[in-house]
Design an enzyme around this catalytic site. Structure first.
Site, PDB file in Angstrom:
ATOM      1  CB  SER A  16     -12.713  31.979 -40.731  1.00 20.78           C
ATOM      2  OG  SER A  16     -13.493  32.464 -41.769  1.00 20.78           O
ATOM      3  NE  ARG A  39      -7.078  24.033 -43.121  1.00 18.56           N
ATOM      4  CZ  ARG A  39      -6.558  25.210 -43.387  1.00 18.56           C
ATOM      5  NH1 ARG A  39      -5.927  25.887 -42.460  1.00 18.56           N
ATOM      6  NH2 ARG A  39      -6.667  25.730 -44.591  1.00 18.56           N
ATOM      7  CG  HIS A  42     -12.377  27.375 -41.684  1.00 19.86           C
ATOM      8  ND1 HIS A  42     -11.678  27.110 -42.840  1.00 19.86           N
ATOM      9  CD2 HIS A  42     -12.705  28.684 -41.730  1.00 19.86           C
ATOM     10  CE1 HIS A  42     -11.589  28.221 -43.551  1.00 19.86           C
ATOM     11  NE2 HIS A  42     -12.192  29.196 -42.906  1.00 19.86           N
TER      12      HIS A  42
END
Ligand SMILES: C/C1=C2N=C(/C=C3N=C(/C(C)=C4\N[C@@](C)([C@@H]5N=C1[C@](C)(CCC(=O)O)[C@H]5CC(=O)O)[C@@](C)(CC(=O)O)[C@@H]4CCC(=O)O)[C@@](C)(CC(=O)O)[C@@H]\3CCC(=O)O)C(C)(C)[C@@H]/2CCC(=O)O
Length: 209
Positions: A16, A39, A42
């Site tokens: 990812s 993040r 994500h």
């Protein structure tokens, strides 16, 4: 088994983050900001989010230092507080979300405001030097900004202001960005939410990915 899929959690994360780093435009972020932005992307599952992510100068350092010094994390919603991965926290930091405290509902009625905004009144004893994480409620962010207009109000170390939605989200984040009472991070526009916000907290709490 008819369905084949990746079953290794670490490998899923690795793939990812590699995908995000190859597809997102992260060039305007410094390395610390980039770690947080990756993040957040994500958590949203959305390359392109980075266009709307803004950090004020020194935000990541201020937030990280606060956590290292043992500051609490003040959250507007349980969806934010529950998402904080405790093992990442550098000083076993307290994670506080008083939204469901029994005092909040009557306080909200008295204030003529939402429970999310009223709950911030219970932040006051914890606010000095804290990391604030607002990922749901625009009214919470507006109320915090009003509280901070009072020079006697304790000041947090840093604010993650990423409420989501259609009523007040854009305006409350614009107001935070204009006022900059302390170093802040926003997702400009309607985008935001608990998952993106707590992803920022978890990235700040981690030294390196
Ligand atoms: C108007 C509210 C909005 N809520 C949004 C999105 C989501 N909220 C969820 C949940 C489960 C909760 N939202 C409350 C915070 C609740 N939501 C509101 C309020 C009515 C007002 C907040 C505001 O406008 O600033 C708020 C209640 C209040 O009086 O403060 C929640 C406390 C409601 C409840 O269940 O009692 C609850 C939070 C519980 C917790 O985590 O502790 C959603 C999961 C939606 C759902 O259940 O259908 C979702 C989560 C989004 C996220 O990522 O966090 C909006 C879109 C933010 C919206 C405010 C803006 C708008 O445009 O309407």
């Amino acid at each position: 088994m008819p369905y084949e899929y990746e079953t290794d959690g670490a490998a899923i994360y690795k793939q990812s983050f590699a995908t995000i780093r190859s597809e997102a435009d992260l060039t305007r972020f410094d390395p610390d900001e980039e770690q947080v932005a990756v993040r957040m992307i994500h958590a949203a599952g959305m390359v392109g989010l980075e266009e709307f992510v803004h950090f004020s100068p020194g935000f990541v350092a201020a937030a990280r230092t606060a956590l290292e010094n043992g500051a609490p994390i003040l959250c507007d919603a349980r969806m934010v507080s529950e998402g904080v991965t405790r093992f990442r926290l550098p000083a076993d930091n307290e994670v506080i979300c008083p939204l469901h405290d029994e005092r909040v509902r009557p306080l909200a009625a008295k204030m003529g405001n939402t429970r999310s905004a009223a709950a911030l009144e219970l932040w006051r004893p914890h606010l000095e030097g804290a990391l604030v994480a607002i990922g749901n409620a625009p009214t919470a962010l507006f109320h915090l900004l009003n509280m901070l207009e009072d020079p006697d109000c304790p000041r947090p170390a840093a604010i993650i202001g990423c409420p989501v939605g259609f009523v007040g989200a854009v305006e409350s984040k614009d107001a935070l960005w204009q006022a900059q009472p302390v170093p802040s991070c926003i997702v400009q526009g309607r985008l935001g939410g608990s998952a993106i916000t707590v992803a920022a907290v978890n990235a700040i709490a981690s030294r390196a990915e």
